[in-house]
Design an enzyme around this catalytic site. Sequence first.
Site, PDB file in Angstrom:
ATOM      1  N   GLU A  20      10.976  15.071  15.565  1.00 45.04           N
ATOM      2  CA  GLU A  20      11.305  15.083  14.146  1.00 45.04           C
ATOM      3  C   GLU A  20      10.474  16.137  13.415  1.00 45.04           C
ATOM      4  OE1 GLU A  20      12.211  11.687  10.834  1.00 45.04           O
ATOM      5  OE2 GLU A  20      10.389  11.451  12.003  1.00 45.04           O
ATOM      6  N   LYS A  36       0.836  -1.201   0.000  1.00 44.90           N
ATOM      7  CA  LYS A  36       0.000   0.000   0.000  1.00 44.90           C
ATOM      8  C   LYS A  36       0.871   1.251   0.000  1.00 44.90           C
ATOM      9  CE  LYS A  36      -1.965   2.381   3.322  1.00 44.90           C
ATOM     10  NZ  LYS A  36      -1.935   3.778   2.760  1.00 44.90           N
ATOM     11  N   GLU A  96      10.586   0.570  10.023  1.00 46.47           N
ATOM     12  CA  GLU A  96      11.596   1.607   9.781  1.00 46.47           C
ATOM     13  C   GLU A  96      10.872   2.920  10.002  1.00 46.47           C
ATOM     14  OE1 GLU A  96      13.448   4.432   8.953  1.00 46.47           O
ATOM     15  OE2 GLU A  96      13.313   4.066   6.802  1.00 46.47           O
ATOM     16  N   CYS A 109      14.326  10.406   6.919  1.00 43.18           N
ATOM     17  CA  CYS A 109      14.549  10.074   8.324  1.00 43.18           C
ATOM     18  C   CYS A 109      16.019  10.032   8.692  1.00 43.18           C
ATOM     19  CB  CYS A 109      13.867   8.753   8.680  1.00 43.18           C
ATOM     20  SG  CYS A 109      14.156   7.442   7.502  1.00 43.18           S
TER      21      CYS A 109
END
Length: 479
Positions: free
Chosen positions: A381, A178, A251, A285
């Site tokens: 983040e 997806k 991840e 990331c």
Amino acid sequence: MTTELRRLRNYIDGEFRDAADGRTTEVINPATGEAYAVAPLSGQADVDAAMKAAADAFPAWRDLVPAERQKYLLKIADAFEERAEELIAAEVENTGKPIGLTRSEEIPPMVDQIRFFAGAARMLEGRAAGEYMEGLTSIIRREPIGVCAQVAPWNYPMMMGVWKFAPALAAGNTVVLKPSDTTPASTVLMAEIIGSIVPAGVFNVICGDRDTGRAMVEHKTPAMASITGSVRAGMQVAESASKDLKRVHLELGGKAPVVVFEDTDIAKAVEDISVAGFFNAGQDCTAATRVLVHESIHDEFVTALAKAAADTKTGRPDDEDVLYGPLNNANQLKQVTGFIDRLPAHAKVEAGGRRVGEKGYFYAPTVVSGLKQDDEIIQNEVFGPVITVQSFADEAQALEWANGVEYALASSVWTKDHARAMRMSKSLDFGCVWINTHIPLVAEMPHGGFKKSGYGKDLSAYGFDDYTRIKHVMTSIEG
């Protein structure tokens, strides 16, 4: 005059289909802020159909000899290369990325990574047989896991799709993938390409939102759930998968420290760090967005970094002079803007700190100094073109601050002192440590983190192993 939107479709069991209930969602080009397509908003019936197709295709795909699976993957790599311009066009509509950089920085590594895993397909082996109990021989088999439910992110839709399906298919698994609801176009095109090569049901794509992804993970069929995404999403997947003990591959986010010591070549470090921080609008990331600089060179470094930011350009995909395009969506623009709006009084915006233009989701290259370790922008983040700078006094403080976040994916150390570099690389609690560089990745080396950055590895033989299970077979050798 109203422009008709392109219609994207799911790919299930070798054919393209609309969502069973006909629901769709608009897909926005982030460079313009306007819709260019509609995609299925898949529900339970679509998930059921895709999982059944993958389950039905699994036995035959699993039982192929590795050399045959390798041939399929090599054909996929060749096809990606041949249809590169179509993939680039779809990805640019997805993301607004610069065309030239997408062509040079994404297509070659994607093709290389598929070919790497094509080779890995022929290394599906266990340890040598041996006798560990008298009269009995033990054998280790490495086997595919089964159906893999995979969810890819919006920052690198094509490349993260490759990181998902290539090791899974190479190991003998079948896939239901997806894409993000904001970036389905290139994944649907990949389905067309891959579907023309592999047997029906081996590779399936369903479009949808968080509820679609949740239905995939909660489904009884897949033996593994793999996601690249936010920490929150990863925690939800892990919790959901735990109910029937699915294997999980996560991840997640990152907050990479970039530790710059006083003996560093400032000009070179600034040049490399600014690119590694602003590339892809900082939507990476592993981006070099949290810089820690020794106090003796702090002011000089900040001045140089602010100039580098001012010289860095963002803009439309067809502009050859830009380093990066827009943020991916309106929510992401709001998030980045919020971090800057909420800066504490002791912080100083050295460059940028603003939206660029009124059309699309562009944000200026930004540098913020004067920050403290417990500031929100240090701990969380941002996922935007924002580089923060802190000043440290010594190696111990640098290490404490570098490790002092909940993320643990990537890091870098900048110094000419080899012993110091080795000490730092040993003590930095991150899945990757770069020395005097930041962000290069190769297919042969693993990518993955610790702590709230998740677990499991992408790329490399370690990433391939994650898509296998180990079986012990023991047989009597006595008459």
